[in-house]
Design a protein around this motif. Sequence first.
Motif, PDB file in Angstrom:
ATOM      1  N   HIS A   1       4.458 -20.630  11.300  1.00  0.00           N
ATOM      2  CA  HIS A   1       3.878 -19.160  10.489  1.00  0.00           C
ATOM      3  C   HIS A   1       4.094 -18.999   9.295  1.00  0.00           C
ATOM      4  O   HIS A   1       5.921 -19.694   9.233  1.00  0.00           O
ATOM      5  CB  HIS A   1       3.488 -17.847  11.350  1.00  0.00           C
ATOM      6  N   ALA A   2       3.209 -18.914   8.347  1.00  0.00           N
ATOM      7  CA  ALA A   2       3.683 -18.655   6.721  1.00  0.00           C
ATOM      8  C   ALA A   2       4.522 -17.260   5.875  1.00  0.00           C
ATOM      9  O   ALA A   2       3.509 -17.042   5.812  1.00  0.00           O
ATOM     10  CB  ALA A   2       3.103 -19.626   6.035  1.00  0.00           C
ATOM     11  N   PRO A   3       4.934 -16.950   6.339  1.00  0.00           N
ATOM     12  CA  PRO A   3       4.542 -16.024   6.036  1.00  0.00           C
ATOM     13  C   PRO A   3       4.884 -15.283   3.992  1.00  0.00           C
ATOM     14  O   PRO A   3       5.603 -16.161   3.518  1.00  0.00           O
ATOM     15  CB  PRO A   3       6.516 -14.732   6.347  1.00  0.00           C
ATOM     16  N   THR A   4       4.282 -14.441   3.883  1.00  0.00           N
ATOM     17  CA  THR A   4       4.446 -14.110   2.065  1.00  0.00           C
ATOM     18  C   THR A   4       4.284 -12.827   1.349  1.00  0.00           C
ATOM     19  O   THR A   4       5.107 -12.739   0.811  1.00  0.00           O
ATOM     20  CB  THR A   4       2.796 -14.226   1.765  1.00  0.00           C
ATOM     21  N   GLU A   5       4.667 -11.757   2.805  1.00  0.00           N
ATOM     22  CA  GLU A   5       5.428 -10.742   2.464  1.00  0.00           C
ATOM     23  C   GLU A   5       6.880 -10.435   1.894  1.00  0.00           C
ATOM     24  O   GLU A   5       7.110 -11.169   2.903  1.00  0.00           O
ATOM     25  CB  GLU A   5       4.791  -9.176   3.055  1.00  0.00           C
ATOM     26  N   VAL A   6       7.401 -10.270   1.004  1.00  0.00           N
ATOM     27  CA  VAL A   6       8.185 -10.150   1.065  1.00  0.00           C
ATOM     28  C   VAL A   6       9.071  -8.602   1.928  1.00  0.00           C
ATOM     29  O   VAL A   6       8.464  -7.324   1.671  1.00  0.00           O
ATOM     30  CB  VAL A   6       8.665  -9.234  -0.897  1.00  0.00           C
TER      31      VAL A   6
END
Length: 572
Positions: free
Chosen positions: A233-238
């Motif tokens: 998975h590629a998390p985008t949220e900081v």
Amino acid sequence: MTDGEFDGAFGGEPGGTGDMAGPTRGEPAGEGRGDPFDEALALANAAAPVRVRPETEAGAGAEPTAVRVPYATRETAAPHSSTTGGGGDVPYTPDDPFSLDDPAACGNGHSSTSRSSSTSRSPGHSGSSDPSGEDPPAPTASGPRSTPAALPWHIARDVAERAVPGPPAPETSALGAALGRTLAAPLTALTDLPSFDTSAMDGWAVSGPGPWRLDHPAGAPEDGPPPGILAGHAPTEVLHDGHAVPIATGARVPPGATAVLRSEHGEVRELSDGGRRLYAPQPAPPGQDIRPRGQECRRGDQLLPAGALVTPAVLGLAAAAGYDELTAYRRPRAEVLVLGDELLDHGLPQDGRIRDALGPMLAPWLHALGVEAAAPRHLADDADTLYAAVAESTADVVITTGGTASGPVDHVHPTLRRLGAEVLVDGVAVRPGHPMLLARLAPHRHLVGLPGNPLAAVSGLVTLAEPLLRTLAARPPAAPYRTPLAAPVHGHPQDTRLVPVAYREDERHGLTAAPLHFHGPAMLRGIAAADALAVVPPGGAERGTELELLELPWSAGWSPVSSTGWTAPGGA
């Protein structure tokens, strides 16, 4: 002496027992010397050079010249070879390393696989072809032949190694097909490894000092524990300061994370407002359990040099670095021809016939050396059959067993003459296996003739076949390796001996090489229990003497492969 060294008195008596010392390959020869490789070929083809000193015959300062001795005079030019002279072969290769009285082990007579070769050799090759286009007639195998001088063992190995200028052109293939080959170009990383910051543990990605509030990733249900970030998975949220999120090993670390807290080091507590908070007994220092991008390598870094062997681990590294294909030298192709009407391929020996021991052994041995070899072919004792098999073979190297003598059914030498082959080595001053030979069938095709006795055939395999195949595969030679003997070994009066040894621990010498019994030319019991072959100089060696060792392929780790050829996942 290492493989690249030459006898300092090479132009003298080829069967001498002097120290094998001289210039290493690549170093300039001394004054009055030519290329030792050319001299070795001259000996093998009965044209040994006779040196003329410039200061005596040609005048001071003149270039030295060499006069070739015709093949017909070979028997008089080399009377002291260990395989020539009025006494014939020296009947001494004891089965017991501590006994000097075993004449049955000299390598003559019948073996447990095929006829052993005598000391008579072919005088060379005829080279004539039939203008009608028909196969030339088969010469008879019987009759006297002049006997060339046996080459010293180290020089014979060097001749075999240099018989070809190098490997064929490299090929590009899928990863699986490259297993066992040699890289033709450096392996350079096509990406950073890892290509992003990665969690090294299962636990929580945290930001700043704790305790941390556990967040629910976007889209996750509010009830139940948060699912966290999974590998792939590629998390985008900081991830904000004071917050944490569950993360799996190998998952991409979210932006803002400062460390990973291992699952066994954290405690989750429920809050009165329904939230959750993560506590740790100790602080999580920045970077803890995070594999930073490029930790293993950066794009463009050289991972392995050209010439590296493609092992399973190399395939994994190449895949991780972004490769779908590799450019490597192809594995040499060998064909094994087992000669002899007396051989059985199954059951017990009976009615004067014996089991073929070389056929089951040679193909797997070649596979362990990185060579493609189909199941051996058994040929009857027929000159035309052998001629057709060798002439029609497309293998890089044809390997024959037995038939190198001058008896009525020994057809190897007559076949080589019939094919116009160039004999490079015709006899080696080594026991067992001195009747071995190497011939060039065509510019890129060779034949290695092994004696019929099993251990003598092994000797020929490591002496002539292995160096030749190593060059064709672009594999570097093994580093010289010497180990002290655990017990004394008797030597042949003139020739090198190859003796099976097993590694043993010794209080005084540490790791030692223990000579094994049952090492006669017709025996495999010793080599089956061996880790290596000890190179015993003429005259033998005492306990504690450090000898050069030839490690067997499985000593450094070996896994069985198909008996019909090398197979690899994804291979062609």
